[in-house]
Design an enzyme around this catalytic site. Structure first.
Site, PDB file in Angstrom:
ATOM      1  N   GLU A  74      43.119  38.796  33.105  1.00 41.64           N
ATOM      2  CA  GLU A  74      41.966  39.467  33.697  1.00 41.64           C
ATOM      3  C   GLU A  74      41.900  40.903  33.184  1.00 41.64           C
ATOM      4  O   GLU A  74      42.591  41.782  33.726  1.00 41.64           O
ATOM      5  CB  GLU A  74      42.089  39.503  35.222  1.00 41.64           C
ATOM      6  CG  GLU A  74      42.078  38.155  35.878  1.00 41.64           C
ATOM      7  CD  GLU A  74      41.573  38.246  37.316  1.00 41.64           C
ATOM      8  OE1 GLU A  74      40.637  37.519  37.643  1.00 41.64           O
ATOM      9  OE2 GLU A  74      42.100  39.061  38.089  1.00 41.64           O
ATOM     10  N   SER A 131      34.419  38.655  36.086  1.00 37.68           N
ATOM     11  CA  SER A 131      32.977  38.404  36.050  1.00 37.68           C
ATOM     12  C   SER A 131      32.607  37.013  35.544  1.00 37.68           C
ATOM     13  O   SER A 131      31.588  36.832  34.875  1.00 37.68           O
ATOM     14  CB  SER A 131      32.257  39.487  35.222  1.00 37.68           C
ATOM     15  OG  SER A 131      32.411  40.753  35.842  1.00 37.68           O
TER      16      SER A 131
HETATM   17  P1  PGA Z   1      35.262  38.898  39.673  1.00 39.64           P
HETATM   18  O1  PGA Z   1      36.793  39.060  40.145  1.00 39.64           O
HETATM   19  O2  PGA Z   1      35.049  37.451  39.325  1.00 39.64           O
HETATM   20  O3  PGA Z   1      34.450  39.338  40.859  1.00 39.64           O
HETATM   21  O4  PGA Z   1      35.090  39.787  38.484  1.00 39.64           O
HETATM   22  C1  PGA Z   1      37.832  38.369  39.507  1.00 39.64           C
HETATM   23  C2  PGA Z   1      39.138  38.726  40.134  1.00 39.64           C
HETATM   24  O5  PGA Z   1      39.338  39.888  40.528  1.00 39.64           O
HETATM   25  O6  PGA Z   1      40.032  37.872  40.259  1.00 39.64           O
END
Ligand code: PGA
Length: 254
Positions: free
Chosen positions: A167, A212
């Site tokens: 991530e 995202s």
């Molecule tokens: P998001 O968060 O899909 O809202 O970007 C992902 C996460 O923090 O695991």
């Protein structure tokens, strides 16, 4: 072949009643879809109720964090046996928000991974670089440091159950994503790091992309050979969006 995995990170959202309602909507939207593993990570206060709502489905309950000690004077914390007690089978560890806002160190993440394995939980370990680190050209070094620390002391036979979520911090909740190609390159790097760390079965470890992820961009990631699913924040709070992502992962796994 690795079974695709999609994990929902509800973060600090969802009191009990809306959480149970959302699970009901997800169940209806997914109808026990097979060929994909789904892990739902509600906030601690909703774990028990969501666990009950998931009973009889193939979907797994997961915690969002935990302490490495099984019990003790750690006000506010929950332990691996406590997560197991309410029905958890997995736990998110080292999420960038834990690292950034709660001072979780690489070393602490490593301790938590070992504790998760010791208590039979699947650790879903989050790693990723910040925007500054990417711009400085140090993304790969940061990821190598995080991965090595996370798996330090993990027994070789435990590795196949490990899940890593790549991530990039700058992609979380921003609407920006890494490109599929770049996420695949980093996932490949992670797999090589795991093999170097003693994971004989590195080829079996699921590596997810997170940041995202939405129904309209998930395919770009799923079509990458090194990426086995997604960790989904915002879009996991919407049953239809989450179900569309899970369905895309099930299709990719066929
Ligand atoms: P998001 O968060 O899909 O809202 O970007 C992902 C996460 O923090 O695991």
């Amino acid at each position: 072949m690795r079974t695709p995995l999609v994990a929902a990170n509800w973060k600090m959202h969802m009191p009990v009643a809306p959480a149970v309602k959302l699970v009901g909507e997800m169940k209806a939207a997914l109808r026990d879809l097979r060929g994909v593993e789904v892990v739902i990570c509600p906030p601690a206060t909703a774990l028990a109720a969501v666990g009950q709502a998931l009973a009889g489905t193939p979907y797994l309950l997961g915690g969002q964090t935990m302490h490495w000690e099984p019990q003790g004077a750690y006000t506010g914390e929950v332990s691996a046996p406590m997560l197991v007690d309410v029905g958890c089978r997995a736990v998110l560890l080292g999420h960038s928000e834990r690292r950034l806002y709660f001072g979780e160190t690489d070393e602490a993440v490593g301790r938590k991974v070992r504790a998760a394995f010791a208590h039979g939980l699947v650790p879903i370990v989050c790693v990723g670089e910040s925007l500054e680190e990417r711009q400085a050209g140090s993304a790969d070094g940061v990821i190598a440091r995080q991965v090595r620390a996370a798996v330090q002391g993990v027994a070789p036979q435990e590795f196949p159950r490990l899940v890593i979520a790549y991530e990039p911090v700058w992609a979380i909740g921003t609407g920006q994503t890494a490109t599929g190609t770049e996420a695949n390159r980093v996932a490949g790097l992670i797999r090589r790091l795991l093999a170097d760390s003693g994971a004989a079965g590195a080829a079996e470890i699921r590596i997810l992309y997170g940041g995202s992820v939405k129904p309209d961009n998930i395919r770009e990631f799923l079509e990458q050979p090194e990426i086995d699913g997604a960790l989904v924040g915002g879009a996991s709070l919407d049953a239809r969006a989450f179900a569309a992502i899970v369905r895309a992962a099930a299709e990719a796994g066929r």
